[in-house]
Design an enzyme around this catalytic site. Sequence first.
Site, PDB file in Angstrom:
ATOM      1  N   ASP A   1     -29.332   4.274  83.918  1.00 16.66           N
ATOM      2  CA  ASP A   1     -28.491   5.408  84.172  1.00 16.66           C
ATOM      3  C   ASP A   1     -28.565   6.460  83.075  1.00 16.66           C
ATOM      4  OD1 ASP A   1     -26.672   7.391  85.483  1.00 16.66           O
ATOM      5  OD2 ASP A   1     -25.066   6.165  84.942  1.00 16.66           O
TER       6      ASP A   1
ATOM      7  N   GLU B   1     -19.028  11.261  96.178  1.00 16.20           N
ATOM      8  CA  GLU B   1     -20.505  11.099  95.147  1.00 16.20           C
ATOM      9  C   GLU B   1     -20.634   9.667  95.308  1.00 16.20           C
ATOM     10  OE1 GLU B   1     -20.138  12.647  91.464  1.00 16.20           O
ATOM     11  OE2 GLU B   1     -21.677  11.622  90.565  1.00 16.20           O
TER      12      GLU B   1
ATOM     13  N   ASP C   1     -24.182  17.433  85.778  1.00 13.85           N
ATOM     14  CA  ASP C   1     -23.494  16.226  85.458  1.00 13.85           C
ATOM     15  C   ASP C   1     -24.692  15.275  84.516  1.00 13.85           C
ATOM     16  OD1 ASP C   1     -21.923  14.102  84.829  1.00 13.85           O
ATOM     17  OD2 ASP C   1     -21.994  13.516  87.068  1.00 13.85           O
TER      18      ASP C   1
ATOM     19  N   MET D   1     -13.647  22.506  89.932  1.00 10.07           N
ATOM     20  CA  MET D   1     -13.715  21.082  90.411  1.00 10.07           C
ATOM     21  C   MET D   1     -12.767  20.207  89.469  1.00 10.07           C
ATOM     22  SD  MET D   1     -15.416  18.023  89.720  1.00 10.07           S
ATOM     23  CE  MET D   1     -17.190  17.602  89.560  1.00 10.07           C
TER      24      MET D   1
ATOM     25  N   HIS E   1     -12.154  15.104  84.682  1.00  9.55           N
ATOM     26  CA  HIS E   1     -11.461  13.771  85.253  1.00  9.55           C
ATOM     27  C   HIS E   1     -10.003  14.116  84.467  1.00  9.55           C
ATOM     28  CE1 HIS E   1     -15.405  12.064  85.002  1.00  9.55           C
ATOM     29  NE2 HIS E   1     -15.228  11.443  86.289  1.00  9.55           N
TER      30      HIS E   1
ATOM     31  N   ASP F   1      -9.967  13.140  80.668  1.00 10.71           N
ATOM     32  CA  ASP F   1     -11.016  14.093  80.052  1.00 10.71           C
ATOM     33  C   ASP F   1      -9.802  15.058  79.390  1.00 10.71           C
ATOM     34  OD1 ASP F   1     -12.904  12.699  80.955  1.00 10.71           O
ATOM     35  OD2 ASP F   1     -13.666  14.475  82.253  1.00 10.71           O
TER      36      ASP F   1
HETATM   37  C1  GLT Z   1     -19.451   9.569  85.606  1.00 14.84           C
HETATM   38  C2  GLT Z   1     -20.523   9.443  86.675  1.00 14.84           C
HETATM   39  C3  GLT Z   1     -20.726  10.592  87.418  1.00 14.84           C
HETATM   40  C4  GLT Z   1     -19.671  11.280  88.127  1.00 14.84           C
HETATM   41  C5  GLT Z   1     -18.328  11.631  87.301  1.00 14.84           C
HETATM   42  C6  GLT Z   1     -17.318  12.061  88.231  1.00 14.84           C
HETATM   43  S1  GLT Z   1     -18.237  10.622  86.015  1.00 14.84           S
HETATM   44  O1  GLT Z   1     -20.118  10.395  84.481  1.00 14.84           O
HETATM   45  O2  GLT Z   1     -21.642   9.060  85.953  1.00 14.84           O
HETATM   46  O3  GLT Z   1     -21.965  10.778  88.020  1.00 14.84           O
HETATM   47  O4  GLT Z   1     -20.045  12.404  88.840  1.00 14.84           O
HETATM   48  O5  GLT Z   1     -16.379  10.929  88.241  1.00 14.84           O
HETATM   49 MN    MN Z   2     -22.022  12.799  88.833  1.00  6.71          MN
HETATM   50 MN    MN Z   3     -24.237   9.872  87.140  1.00  2.00          MN
END
Ligand code: GLT
Ligand code: MN
Ligand code: MN
Length: 388
Positions: free
Chosen positions: A256, A182, A288, A89, A55, A58
């Site tokens: 999460d 996303e 991720d 990315m 990001h 970051d």
């Molecule tokens: C954050 C989120 C992720 C996203 C990232 C991109 S940031 O950690 O939970 O799933 O992909 O903004």
């Molecule tokens: Mn993600």
């Molecule tokens: Mn996530």
Amino acid sequence: MSDYTPKPEHKFTFGLWTVGNIGRDPFGTPVRETKSPADLVRLLGEVGAYGVNFHDNDLIPIDATPAERDSILREFKAALAETGLVVPMATTNLFSDPAFKDGAFTANDPKVRAYALQKTMHAIDLGVELGAKIYVFWGGREGTETDAAKDPITAIKRTREAMNFLCEYVRDQKYDLKFALEAKPNEPRGDIYNATTGNMLAFITTLDHPEMVGVNPEVAHEHMAGLNFTHHVAQALEAGKLFHIDLNDQAFGRYDQDFRFGAVNLKSAFFLVKLLEDNGYAGNRHFDAHAYRTEDYEGVKDFARGCIRTYLILKEKAARFNADPEIQALLAEINADDGSLTPFTGGYTPEKANALKNYTFDRHPLGARGLKYERLDQLTVEVLLGVR
Ligand code: GLT
Ligand code: MN
Ligand code: MN
């Protein structure tokens, strides 16, 4: 013994925010010290990653002075050169700063919406400068706790206006950059708009430049909602829209978690890897996720190596499944076709429709036949357990 060494063609990537996660949670303070972006690149070099994503903030803190920005960038670029890592990315942080507490592109305050566009254009410039070809949009705060606060149709229109604006910006700059949207159903907002990958796929068709925009599905996000992630990825692949993927793991119905890839549900991880590999997915395989809060930086490396290794092991298992004579014989039997109804396939004609309506089916044997899926699933489990 198989070789599970990561290679550049596997395109294993991590975000700065993943291995750089310092273990803060809603109930606890950080457990690991903050590392500089350059040091995180070196850590990723050590574990064999191909690339690093970020990001804007970051890399460059939101309040950095121009001089601080220059020195961070210089060190980061030096670490990339030293390790050979690339930046495939980039994305924008539109969720941490209090200005975005009501969302960014969907915020009710037009000043916040304009600021979000400005921040994203600067972040796109930064990503492209470092080589990014994919730009991710995760609308973390694009939602509500109460629908009294925001009209959901207005929110859709605001998101569309922002995406159309940013597509035009990229075209205007002649950047070689695609967008990947996303989805996530909730957290940190009570509800987030476009909650699943399927929602995103439908939304993309309403944009001015749908060819520039695909999806970035994440295992945990569909699992949080109790959905079959592999089916969502399949829909994206089939539509030519799988521009990127976020791999991690998550128990259904929990908070999460962002666990190491394969940490919770190996069987769904297997079917996902099989889908990607069987269909020649050529994009980045981005992890991720982050290490358990119990870990120090040695544990962070264990976490990162674990993600890569589990992916490669499951890839090998998929090849084994595809080469297993008993499994393949069962699949051939399951999909057998004696050709007797071929005249009715291959698209509509009035003649076919008429003939099909008048055909006499004996439906009893259709229902009586055992399909052997129990046997097939057990064989799959045995491949996964390493006894086949
Ligand atoms: C954050 C989120 C992720 C996203 C990232 C991109 S940031 O950690 O939970 O799933 O992909 O903004
Ligand atoms: Mn993600
Ligand atoms: Mn996530």
